[in-house]
Design a protein around this motif. Structure first.
Motif, PDB file in Angstrom:
ATOM      1  N   GLY A  73       0.778  -1.234   0.000  1.00 25.57           N
ATOM      2  CA  GLY A  73       0.000   0.000   0.000  1.00 25.57           C
ATOM      3  C   GLY A  73       0.803   1.274   0.000  1.00 25.57           C
ATOM      4  O   GLY A  73       0.247   2.362   0.199  1.00 25.57           O
ATOM      5  N   VAL A  74       2.108   1.177  -0.244  1.00 28.10           N
ATOM      6  CA  VAL A  74       2.952   2.374  -0.288  1.00 28.10           C
ATOM      7  C   VAL A  74       2.688   3.106  -1.611  1.00 28.10           C
ATOM      8  O   VAL A  74       2.876   2.524  -2.682  1.00 28.10           O
ATOM      9  CB  VAL A  74       4.446   2.011  -0.188  1.00 28.10           C
ATOM     10  N   PRO A  75       2.266   4.378  -1.576  1.00 26.82           N
ATOM     11  CA  PRO A  75       2.054   5.125  -2.831  1.00 26.82           C
ATOM     12  C   PRO A  75       3.374   5.286  -3.577  1.00 26.82           C
ATOM     13  O   PRO A  75       4.375   5.713  -2.996  1.00 26.82           O
ATOM     14  CB  PRO A  75       1.522   6.480  -2.349  1.00 26.82           C
ATOM     15  N   ILE A  76       3.374   4.949  -4.861  1.00 23.48           N
ATOM     16  CA  ILE A  76       4.562   5.101  -5.703  1.00 23.48           C
ATOM     17  C   ILE A  76       4.196   5.942  -6.913  1.00 23.48           C
ATOM     18  O   ILE A  76       3.295   5.594  -7.674  1.00 23.48           O
ATOM     19  CB  ILE A  76       5.111   3.727  -6.156  1.00 23.48           C
ATOM     20  N   HIS A  77       4.903   7.057  -7.088  1.00 24.56           N
ATOM     21  CA  HIS A  77       4.692   7.946  -8.228  1.00 24.56           C
ATOM     22  C   HIS A  77       5.880   7.806  -9.173  1.00 24.56           C
ATOM     23  O   HIS A  77       7.011   8.119  -8.793  1.00 24.56           O
ATOM     24  CB  HIS A  77       4.585   9.405  -7.773  1.00 24.56           C
ATOM     25  N   LEU A 100       1.530   6.727 -12.760  1.00 25.06           N
ATOM     26  CA  LEU A 100       2.497   7.166 -13.759  1.00 25.06           C
ATOM     27  C   LEU A 100       2.153   8.598 -14.154  1.00 25.06           C
ATOM     28  O   LEU A 100       1.043   8.865 -14.627  1.00 25.06           O
ATOM     29  CB  LEU A 100       2.455   6.253 -14.994  1.00 25.06           C
ATOM     30  N   GLN A 101       3.076   9.532 -13.948  1.00 28.79           N
ATOM     31  CA  GLN A 101       2.803  10.948 -14.172  1.00 28.79           C
ATOM     32  C   GLN A 101       4.015  11.631 -14.791  1.00 28.79           C
ATOM     33  O   GLN A 101       5.118  11.087 -14.800  1.00 28.79           O
ATOM     34  CB  GLN A 101       2.462  11.623 -12.829  1.00 28.79           C
ATOM     35  N   ASN A 102       3.803  12.847 -15.297  1.00 28.75           N
ATOM     36  CA  ASN A 102       4.911  13.655 -15.804  1.00 28.75           C
ATOM     37  C   ASN A 102       5.459  14.591 -14.735  1.00 28.75           C
ATOM     38  O   ASN A 102       6.644  14.929 -14.738  1.00 28.75           O
ATOM     39  CB  ASN A 102       4.476  14.481 -17.019  1.00 28.75           C
ATOM     40  N   LYS A 103       4.590  15.020 -13.843  1.00 34.88           N
ATOM     41  CA  LYS A 103       4.997  15.909 -12.753  1.00 34.88           C
ATOM     42  C   LYS A 103       4.045  15.688 -11.591  1.00 34.88           C
ATOM     43  O   LYS A 103       2.994  15.055 -11.735  1.00 34.88           O
ATOM     44  CB  LYS A 103       4.979  17.364 -13.199  1.00 34.88           C
ATOM     45  N   LEU A 104       4.420  16.232 -10.448  1.00 38.85           N
ATOM     46  CA  LEU A 104       3.633  15.992  -9.245  1.00 38.85           C
ATOM     47  C   LEU A 104       3.785  17.176  -8.292  1.00 38.85           C
ATOM     48  O   LEU A 104       4.871  17.732  -8.144  1.00 38.85           O
ATOM     49  CB  LEU A 104       4.115  14.707  -8.554  1.00 38.85           C
TER      50      LEU A 104
END
Length: 283
Positions: A73-77, A100-104
């Motif tokens: 359950g660890v959030p991974i970006h 999966l993102q380009n920026k955060l």
């Protein structure tokens, strides 16, 4: 070694799939922490230089370890970089705790933090991508030669050296590029009202306050796992640069199976096929 609790970990420029990647050291680090959140800030898998003939088991163990964090359950970006830019076509895809993102943008104890890889500031990437890719191959070759030389130096009882660091220090253009990169990132962060700006890309770990006429912002760079072997950690309201020291992990060996208490993914995840499909645009 007892595991450390860390609220947030930022890792970038691992370059899995290349000879210069220090996957064994990264695995030891990941085993030593209990992260509340993980940000993979670009160039984790090097799709540019990926070859089906080179994907060591230690590189696969990194994938398994990250997936184990996901099952917990660890959030991974995963923020895309230039070496894994083919993943950008899947931006905003999410699977469980994985994004999966380009920026955060995150709020950390009431302060806004802006995370992105940083290749957008690289003029070579914007106008001469073929030159950037050629440079990447040259860099990987330099690291490979450097590793061989360092083994000889270690055998002779002499201090190791870094070819790329010496080159960067000698050429003013390289130093100027790094300074420009940092000040540009800081300037944009200030304009947007962010307190922290966190990048990767230039393989230069950094944590410093940058002041301009518009104000002050904390610039951070997670470095890499090719030369510097560094990560950023945020815990209890404080940032720090983690620097891998082999002596701290002397008694630790990489686990035989990072998925030992969960289902083995070997039968379900073939990274070689997955990456080849991504390069071909099939997936």
């Amino acid at each position: 070694m007892a595991k450390r609790d860390v609220d947030l970990i930022v890792i970038s420029d691992v370059h899995l799939g290349t000879y210069g990647c220090h996957a064994t050291e990264l695995l030891r680090y990941l085993k030593s922490v209990r992260p509340g959140r993980i940000i993979l800030n670009g160039d984790i898998i090097d799709i540019w230089q990926f070859s089906k003939n080179y994907w060591p088991e230690t590189h696969m163990k990194i994938i398994r370890k990250l997936m184990k964090f996901m099952t917990e359950g660890v959030p991974i970006h995963y923020l895309t970089g230039n070496h894994d830019e083919l993943l950008r076509k899947f931006t905003d895809m999410g699977i469980g705790s994985f994004q999966l993102q380009n920026k955060l943008v995150l709020e950390l104890d009431g302060k806004k933090a802006w995370f992105f890889h940083g290749d957008i500031f690289d003029v070579t990437m914007q106008h001469s991508k073929w030159l950037a890719k050629l440079g990447a191959v040259g860099y990987d070759t330099l690291i490979l030669i450097n590793s061989f030389v360092n083994r000889l130096l270690e055998f002779a009882g002499r201090e190791k050296m870094s070819f790329s660091k010496k080159i960067k220090a000698r050429f003013k253009d390289a130093v100027k590029f790094i300074n420009d990169f940092e000040t540009t990132a800081a300037g944009l962060a200030l304009e947007s009202g962010y307190h922290y700006v966190v990048c990767g890309h230039i393989h230069q770990p950094e944590l410093r306050m940058i002041r301009t006429e518009k104000g002050a912002v904390t610039y951070l760079n997670s470095g890499d796992w090719v030369e510097n072997l560094t990560a950023l950690e945020y815990h209890a309201g404080t940032w720090r640069i983690f620097r891998y020291n082999a002596s701290d992990f002397a008694a630790d060996e990489p686990e035989a199976g990072a998925f030992s208490d969960a289902e083995d993914l070997n039968s379900k995840l073939d990274v070689n096929i997955l990456l080849q499909n991504m390069r071909a645009g099939i997936v």
